[in-house]
Design an enzyme around this catalytic site. Structure first.
Site, PDB file in Angstrom:
ATOM      1  N   SER A 141      83.293  30.226  19.203  1.00  9.96           N
ATOM      2  CA  SER A 141      81.833  30.254  19.315  1.00  9.96           C
ATOM      3  C   SER A 141      81.424  29.829  20.721  1.00  9.96           C
ATOM      4  CB  SER A 141      81.239  29.280  18.298  1.00  9.96           C
ATOM      5  OG  SER A 141      79.896  29.003  18.606  1.00  9.96           O
ATOM      6  N   TYR A 154      81.951  20.538  15.870  1.00  9.47           N
ATOM      7  CA  TYR A 154      82.129  21.996  15.780  1.00  9.47           C
ATOM      8  C   TYR A 154      82.387  22.581  17.174  1.00  9.47           C
ATOM      9  CZ  TYR A 154      80.745  26.901  14.932  1.00  9.47           C
ATOM     10  OH  TYR A 154      80.709  28.277  14.865  1.00  9.47           O
TER      11      TYR A 154
HETATM   12  N1  LIG Z   1      77.407  33.312  12.094  1.00  8.97           N
HETATM   13  C1  LIG Z   1      77.313  33.053  13.363  1.00  8.97           C
HETATM   14  O1  LIG Z   1      76.242  33.270  13.962  1.00  8.97           O
HETATM   15  C2  LIG Z   1      78.511  32.523  14.123  1.00  8.97           C
HETATM   16  C3  LIG Z   1      78.329  32.204  15.481  1.00  8.97           C
HETATM   17  C4  LIG Z   1      79.408  31.717  16.197  1.00  8.97           C
HETATM   18  C5  LIG Z   1      80.643  31.583  15.586  1.00  8.97           C
HETATM   19  N2  LIG Z   1      80.792  31.882  14.270  1.00  8.97           N
HETATM   20  C6  LIG Z   1      82.119  31.716  13.665  1.00  8.97           C
HETATM   21  O2  LIG Z   1      82.437  32.882  12.940  1.00  8.97           O
HETATM   22  C7  LIG Z   1      83.285  32.548  11.846  1.00  8.97           C
HETATM   23  C8  LIG Z   1      82.704  33.101  10.557  1.00  8.97           C
HETATM   24  O3  LIG Z   1      81.459  32.461  10.347  1.00  8.97           O
HETATM   25  P1  LIG Z   1      80.392  32.937   9.269  1.00  8.97           P
HETATM   26  O4  LIG Z   1      79.077  32.839   9.906  1.00  8.97           O
HETATM   27  O5  LIG Z   1      80.822  34.190   8.632  1.00  8.97           O
HETATM   28  O6  LIG Z   1      80.516  31.728   8.219  1.00  8.97           O
HETATM   29  P2  LIG Z   1      80.202  31.700   6.660  1.00  8.97           P
HETATM   30  O7  LIG Z   1      79.320  32.812   6.258  1.00  8.97           O
HETATM   31  O8  LIG Z   1      79.768  30.309   6.357  1.00  8.97           O
HETATM   32  O9  LIG Z   1      81.636  31.962   6.025  1.00  8.97           O
HETATM   33  C9  LIG Z   1      82.642  31.018   6.245  1.00  8.97           C
HETATM   34  C10 LIG Z   1      83.927  31.486   5.606  1.00  8.97           C
HETATM   35  O10 LIG Z   1      84.901  30.435   5.779  1.00  8.97           O
HETATM   36  C11 LIG Z   1      85.403  30.068   4.500  1.00  8.97           C
HETATM   37  N3  LIG Z   1      85.660  28.638   4.387  1.00  8.97           N
HETATM   38  C12 LIG Z   1      84.784  27.612   4.545  1.00  8.97           C
HETATM   39  N4  LIG Z   1      85.391  26.436   4.289  1.00  8.97           N
HETATM   40  C13 LIG Z   1      86.677  26.733   3.949  1.00  8.97           C
HETATM   41  C14 LIG Z   1      87.798  25.950   3.542  1.00  8.97           C
HETATM   42  N5  LIG Z   1      87.728  24.614   3.434  1.00  8.97           N
HETATM   43  N6  LIG Z   1      88.951  26.596   3.266  1.00  8.97           N
HETATM   44  C15 LIG Z   1      89.042  27.948   3.359  1.00  8.97           C
HETATM   45  N7  LIG Z   1      88.027  28.737   3.726  1.00  8.97           N
HETATM   46  C16 LIG Z   1      86.862  28.138   4.010  1.00  8.97           C
HETATM   47  C17 LIG Z   1      84.284  30.458   3.503  1.00  8.97           C
HETATM   48  O11 LIG Z   1      84.849  30.736   2.243  1.00  8.97           O
HETATM   49  P3  LIG Z   1      84.750  29.743   0.976  1.00  8.97           P
HETATM   50  O12 LIG Z   1      83.415  29.101   0.999  1.00  8.97           O
HETATM   51  O13 LIG Z   1      84.990  30.687  -0.150  1.00  8.97           O
HETATM   52  O14 LIG Z   1      85.868  28.779   1.168  1.00  8.97           O
HETATM   53  C18 LIG Z   1      83.773  31.749   4.122  1.00  8.97           C
HETATM   54  O15 LIG Z   1      84.553  32.833   3.727  1.00  8.97           O
HETATM   55  C19 LIG Z   1      83.412  31.022  11.847  1.00  8.97           C
HETATM   56  O16 LIG Z   1      84.590  30.642  12.481  1.00  8.97           O
HETATM   57  C20 LIG Z   1      82.197  30.588  12.647  1.00  8.97           C
HETATM   58  O17 LIG Z   1      82.400  29.345  13.259  1.00  8.97           O
HETATM   59  C21 LIG Z   1      79.755  32.353  13.519  1.00  8.97           C
END
Ligand SMILES: NC(=O)c1ccc[n+]([C@@H]2O[C@H](COP(=O)([O-])OP(=O)(O)OC[C@H]3O[C@@H](n4cnc5c(N)ncnc54)[C@H](OP(=O)(O)O)[C@@H]3O)[C@@H](O)[C@H]2O)c1
Length: 276
Positions: A141, A154
């Site tokens: 990120s 984070y």
């Molecule tokens: N969305 C954004 O704008 C954004 C921006 C910058 C970076 N990112 C990065 O992109 C990636 C995906 O983010 P997202 O926005 O798609 O997040 P999200 O919608 O919150 O999804 C997070 C995923 O991680 C899994 N997860 C969470 N805790 C976990 C655990 N303890 N063990 C195993 N799996 C776990 C969740 O599955 P379960 O809940 O089923 O475990 C879910 O599938 C992340 O690395 C995030 O930091 C996102």
């Protein structure tokens, strides 16, 4: 380096951006393992990949737990065979103040966003080196570079992933195993940012954000073109990232000017009310 076939593990594939990455990789020809904690959601993502003609397997795992990380790798190797690509996508941030969260809560952020990607890589690397074939993709990120509010642990984890990827790539690329980091700005249509906006009734503007589909395309491009780093941000993302490193006060000034500080104050206030 790795041909678009073989077995790919996508973490965090039960919701958010992960399923979009899994679909993009399945369409490119990989057999996909989707993992996360939520078994029913994983089964539904795997079913939709299979409907599209892919081989897909759902393996639930809690990546904050060492035993669960090891069990995930063992199950995948037993059920499908050796892993060619690992996409460390699972991650996220509780959107709470650093000093208000307990130390355990801060450590859990590091465990999910930094330690799990390192350990999964550590578990899979020997086999990849033996076969001289493998690619690790880490989803990071821009939070640390831009100084995004209330993301201390984070941001540390996500900046850590950038350093980890660079060293891993330099050390093992000559032995057939490469690594790429995908640095995300704000993502719309899926994922934590969009969910938070929906929760608070806020707009997720098209300007300044990228669609989730761009992340799927970036992961595929990183592997096919063996790119060290792809920044998914509108405009000249890598240049913006470099400028923020050159001028460390630029990111926080941009947050203020773009209203990100005010928005995050609202998010933090909401979390104070809703998190016990
Ligand atoms: N969305 C954004 O704008 C954004 C921006 C910058 C970076 N990112 C990065 O992109 C990636 C995906 O983010 P997202 O926005 O798609 O997040 P999200 O919608 O919150 O999804 C997070 C995923 O991680 C899994 N997860 C969470 N805790 C976990 C655990 N303890 N063990 C195993 N799996 C776990 C969740 O599955 P379960 O809940 O089923 O475990 C879910 O599938 C992340 O690395 C995030 O930091 C996102």
């Amino acid at each position: 380096m790795v041909k678009p076939s073989g077995i790919a593990v996508v973490t965090g594939a039960s919701r958010g951006i992960g399923p979009v990455i899994a679909r993009a990789m399945a369409e490119t020809g990989y057999s996909i393992v989707v993992t996360g904690r939520s078994a029913p959601e994983l089964e539904s993502v795997a079913a939709s990949l299979k409907t599209g003609g892919a081989t897909a397997l759902a393996v639930p795992a809690d990546l904050t737990d060492i035993g669960s990380r090891k069990a995930l790798v063992k199950t995948v190797e037993q059920e499908l065979g050796p892993v060619d690509v690992l996409v460390n996508n699972a991650g996220g941030d509780p959107q709470r103040e650093f000093e208000v969260m307990s130390w355990g809560e801060n450590e859990a952020i590091l465990a999910l966003n930094l330690v799990a990607p390192l350990q999964l890589t550590h578990l899979l690397l020997p086999g990849m080196l033996e076969r001289r074939r493998g690619h690790i993709v880490n989803v990071s990120s821009i939070a640390g570079r831009v100084g995004f509010p209330y993301t201390e642990a984070y941001a540390a984890a996500k900046d850590g992933l950038i350093g980890f990827t660079r060293v891993l790539r330099a050390d093992y690329r000559g032995r057939g195993v490469s690594a790429s980091v995908i640095v995300l700005g704000a993502i719309r249509d899926a994922g934590q940012g969009q969910r938070t906006a929906d929760e608070l009734g806020l707009d997720m503007p098209a300007m300044g954000t990228s669609p989730a589909g761009a992340v799927g395309r970036a992961v595929v491009a990183a592997i096919q073109k063996d790119r060290p780093e792809i920044v998914v941000m509108p405009g000249p993302g890598r240049l913006l990232k470099a400028l923020m490193d050159l001028f460390p006060s630029l990111g926080p000034a941009m947050n203020e000017a773009a209203g990100a500080n005010a928005t995050m104050d609202r998010v933090i206030e909401h979390r104070r009310r809703t998190v016990a």
